[in-house]
Every structure is written in structure tokens, then in C-alpha cells.
Design an enzyme around this catalytic site. Structure first.
Site, short mmCIF file in Angstrom:
data_model
loop_
_atom_site.label_atom_id
_atom_site.label_comp_id
_atom_site.label_asym_id
_atom_site.label_seq_id
_atom_site.Cartn_x
_atom_site.Cartn_y
_atom_site.Cartn_z
CG PHE A 397 -2.20 -0.81 0.93
CD1 PHE A 397 -3.26 -0.25 0.24
CD2 PHE A 397 -2.31 -2.12 1.35
CE1 PHE A 397 -4.41 -0.97 -0.02
CE2 PHE A 397 -3.44 -2.86 1.08
CZ PHE A 397 -4.50 -2.28 0.40
CG HIS A 398 3.99 2.61 2.79
ND1 HIS A 398 3.32 1.86 3.73
CD2 HIS A 398 4.40 3.74 3.44
CE1 HIS A 398 3.32 2.49 4.89
NE2 HIS A 398 3.97 3.63 4.74
CD GLU A 399 6.19 1.05 -5.22
OE1 GLU A 399 6.36 1.53 -6.36
OE2 GLU A 399 6.99 1.22 -4.28
#
Length: 473
Positions: A397-399
Site C-alpha cells: 500500500f505504500h508503493e
């Protein structure tokens, strides 16, 4: 047997007819009278002596004066027990370091004041928002429409739950429907952002909301599935049926779903602990703080971070020493921005939502800044167990939240999160080696704020600039 010379001297100083033990007690401690009150011959503040006998009556003013005179005499011993220096390794963590903390604050203010003046003298006042937010951001209608249509997915999930409650569909069908719904809530905004050349900030906000919606829908599906299992078990007379809270076994309603979507939580429950009223004045004060810190974040980004990254080279393609210098220079403003972001969102904004919705449980985070290992940091931040799946989901999700708005898929954010897994074992090893739990906290702060964030800011900035340069050709 004659008393020792010191005891005899003490008896002589105490006056004729005085008890030798009392004289020794008056001379025994060379400390401030307030600290030695319990050692005075007639002190009754300690209740009883070690022998269990009650203290005699409190001393009269003459005795007190004699004690104070003995306290200041040159013959009163100053060294009476083995003690460590305040900064020695055995005593440093038992001492109060408030003065050193004040010194650090003063130095921090002085250093940052110099940096502010130096920056203003060099660049002037830089207030622009072209990279993050531009006039075209107001015209990103596809992204706005995508954001407005996201509530369709939880509505479909609610309908699926209603169908299985009425036994119109089977368990496997509703699970398949939830998988499709949760996947679509992420894929839909990704496709919209990639199709539209929108501003980075607009894309980030949309992906951030979509990620929150995904996590809420996953919790909604899991909780309702578990409620159905528990309901069947209690109907069959399961032993743990008596320990189930009936309030959290209710069927899903549209009101409970809407409240859950707005509430500052990712964990679905049919009911939540609620507060009695809304403190309107408190909400206004928190809103003002939120606006102030949001403006502070924008100012730091435009005035400090942008000039630093513009004058830098790609950290993987330029001079190594130059890259290290840029990373260290960027570490301070990025840390300030990150701390302001945490305070604005996880403290101010979530508390504002909780107050408006009368949401009772407001432990949105723990003291993660005291984390002794990276693993403990993730447990405090996510309020759960930090295992491999937690790192993997967070990395994905960060990516997505960074790479999709930037239209760049280099997996910098993904590898940055996954790199923390070996750090978990490194901090454990160093703590065992040095027998000091604060070693892990230092490693956490070093890799998290000094190296981690500045490196990834430089990586994504230069990749975005290169992509825009290639697109303009």
C-alpha cells in the site's frame, strides 16, 4: 568500652547531658535538613524507627538550631556511602535530565533559527505549489468523480451481507463477492489515475482514501463472517456462547455501515463506545491547530525540501559524497514534515472526527517514538502484531499510494518497508550484544528519519522529474 573519637566529639558538641546516640544521629548525615528530617533525634515524620519503637517528641527550636550548626561545621563528614557519578552508565537512566533536555531545545531553536535566516537570505520567500497542487488540480474531474463514487463499493458489500442473512446466497458466494469488491475498490482508482495526467497531490489523496476504504471493507467482511459463525455456534449451544456480547452480534444495518465508514477506525463493530456530547469549542481549537500545522508542512516543503532536492543529483547515479550530503541535509526538514503529518492526521484530525461522531475509543496510536525495535514500532503504530504479512501489506500500500500518483513503478517504497524486516533481527542482535534496550531505539530513529525518508524523497523526485522531461520531448 569508650566510644569512638567521632562519637565522643559528637556528644561533646551536642551539649552536656546529651545522649551519645542522639549526638551521632545529629551529625550522621551531611545533607540538607529537609532530606535528613527523618534522621533527627526527635523526628516523628517517619512514624517508627527500624527497631519498631516510636520516635520521641519532635525537637525543640534549640535542638533544631544545634543540628543546623553541626550541619555546616567543617568536621561534619561529606562522604558517607558509595555513589556513582550522575552520567555514569549505572546511574544515567535513574537521573533526571530535564536540564539537558532544555539545553537541547535551546540549541535546536538556535540552530533552526540560523537555518531559517540562511534559507531566506539565499532563496527569499518561496511559496508555490506547482509540484504538489496546481490549477489543473481543480480540473481533475475524473479523480473527483472517482472519489465520489467510491461509496458504491461498501453499499454493494452491505447488499451481499443482506443476501446471505436472508439465505439467498451461500457462504462461498458472499466470500467471492467480497474479494471482487475489495479488489475493485483499489483497481478502480489506479486505472483512473493512470489514465489521467493529474497532479501528484490529487492522485495521492484519491489513493489514500481508496486504501482506507479497502481496509474498512476487509474488516467489514471478516467481522460479519465471524458474527455468522458465532451465531451458529451459540444456536448449537457452544460453551463460549455465554461470553459473546449481544450488542456486537447484531445484523448489519445501513446506519452501522455509514457510521463505520465515517468513524476514525479500521475495525468494524455493530456498536462502538460513545461519548455523551460534542465539545464544540474543543473541535474549533483542534481545527485551528490542524490548519496551522498543515500550513507549516507546506511551508517546510516549499521553502526547504524543494530547494534541496532541486540542487541534488539522483542518489544512485551521482557522486556518493554529494548524495550523502544531500541526504543528511534533507533529513531534518523531512523529519519535521513527517512529525507534523503524524500530529495533524493521527492526532488532530482523528480526534476531530471522533468528537463529531461521539466515538469513544481514541487510542489511535501508542508511544511508538519510544520503540526499542522496529518490530515494536510497528506494533505500536498499527496497534497489532508485527509479522511478515503486516510488512508485506504495508509495503504494497505504500508503493501504491506513492507510485501510482507519480506514474512511476520503481518499487522504492515497497523495498523500503520490506528492508525493515532484517532491521528487526539486527536490533535484537545488538540489544543482546550490548545489553541495552535503547540501542534499538537509536537504530530505529537513524534508519527511519536520518536515512530512510530523505533517500526515498530524492529517488521519487528525480524519477518524477525524469518522467516529466521525457514526456515533454
Amino acid at each position: 568500652m569508650a566510644p569512638p573519637p567521632s562519637m565522643a566529639a559528637a556528644s561533646d558538641r551536642a551539649g552536656p547531658g546529651a545522649d551519645p546516640g542522639a549526638g551521632d544521629s545529629s551529625l550522621r548525615l551531611r545533607r540538607p535538613p529537609s532530606a535528613d528530617a527523618g534522621d533527627l533525634p526527635g523526628d516523628s515524620s517517619s512514624g517508627q524507627r527500624e527497631s519498631g519503637e516510636p520516635h520521641p517528641p519532635p525537637p525543640n527550636p534549640q535542638q533544631q538550631q544545634q543540628h543546623e550548626m553541626l550541619y555546616f561545621r567543617a568536621s561534619a563528614p561529606a562522604h558517607r556511602r558509595v555513589k556513582e557519578s550522575p552520567l555514569s552508565s549505572d546511574a544515567i537512566f535513574r537521573q533526571s535530565h530535564a536540564g539537558l533536555l532544555n539545553l537541547c531545545i535551546v540549541v535546536l531553536v538556535a540552530v533552526n533559527s540560523r537555518l531559517i535566516i540562511e534559507n531566506l537570505m539565499k532563496y527569499g520567500l518561496l511559496i508555490r505549489a506547482g509540484f504538489w497542487f496546481s490549477a489543473r488540480s481543480l480540473g481533475d474531474w475524473p479523480l473527483l468523480m472517482c472519489c465520489l463514487t467510491l461509496p458504491i463499493f461498501p453499499l454493494v458489500a452491505f447488499m451481499a451481507e443482506k443476501l446471505i442473512r436472508r439465505k439467498l446466497i451461500g457462504e462461498h458466494v458472499v466470500i467471492l463477492l467480497h474479494i471482487i469488491i475489495t479488489t475493485s475498490v483499489i483497481v478502480y482508482p489506479v486505472v483512473v489515475i493512470l489514465k489521467c495526467d493529474s497532479a501528484v497531490l490529487s492522485g495521492f489523496v484519491l489513493m489514500f482514501l481508496a486504501s482506507i476504504m479497502w481496509m474498512k471493507l476487509v474488516s467489514y467482511a471478516h467481522t460479519n463472517y465471524d458474527i455468522r459463525v458465532l451465531s451458529k455456534s451459540t444456536e448449537k449451544g457452544a460453551a463460549y456462547g455465554n461470553y459473546v456480547d449481544p450488542e456486537n452480534m447484531k445484523d448489519p444495518t445501513i446506519n452501522s455501515l455509514v457510521y463505520f465508514l465515517l468513524a476514525p477506525t479500521l475495525c468494524y463493530q455493530p456498536t462502538y463506545p460513545r461519548t455523551a456530547c460534542i465539545r464544540k469549542g474543543w473541535v474549533i481549537r483542534q481545527l485551528v491547530k490542524c490548519i496551522v500545522f498543515t500550513g507549516l508542512m507546506g511551508f517546510i516543503i516549499e521553502q526547504y525540501i524543494n530547494p534541496i532536492v532541486k540542487n541534488s543529483k539522483h542518489p544512485l547515479k551521482g557522486n556518493f559524497l554529494n548524495a550523502i550530503e544531500r541526504v543528511l541535509k534533507l533529513s531534518v526538514p523531512t523529519l519535521y514534515v513527517w512529525l507534523c503529518m503524524f500530529y495533524c492526521f493521527f492526532h488532530l484530525w482523528l480526534n476531530i472526527l471522533a468528537e463529531i461522531l461521539c466515538f469513544g475509543d481514541r487510542e489511535f496510536y501508542k508511544d511508538w517514538w519510544n520503540a526499542k525495535t522496529v518490530e515494536e514500532y510497528w506494533r505500536m503504530w498499527n496497534m497489532g502484531v508485527a509479522i511478515l504479512i503486516s510488512f508485506l501489506v504495508s509495503a504494497v500500500f505504500h508503493e501504491i499510494c506513492v507510485a501510482v500518483p507519480c506514474h512511476i513503478f520503481k518499487f522504492w517504497a515497497f523495498f523500503g518497508i520490506m528492508f525493515q524486516i532484517p532491521l528487526v533481527f539486527l536490533t535484537r542482535y545488538l540489544q543482546d550484544k550490548f545489553k541495552n534496550i535503547m540501542v534499538g531505539n537509536m537504530i530505529f530513529w537513524f534508519f527511519f528519519s536520518i536515512l530512510g525518508q530523505p533517500i526515498f524523497v530524492l529517488l521519487y523526485y528525480h524519477d518524477v522529474m525524469n518522467r516529466q522531461a521525457q514526456a515533454s520531448r
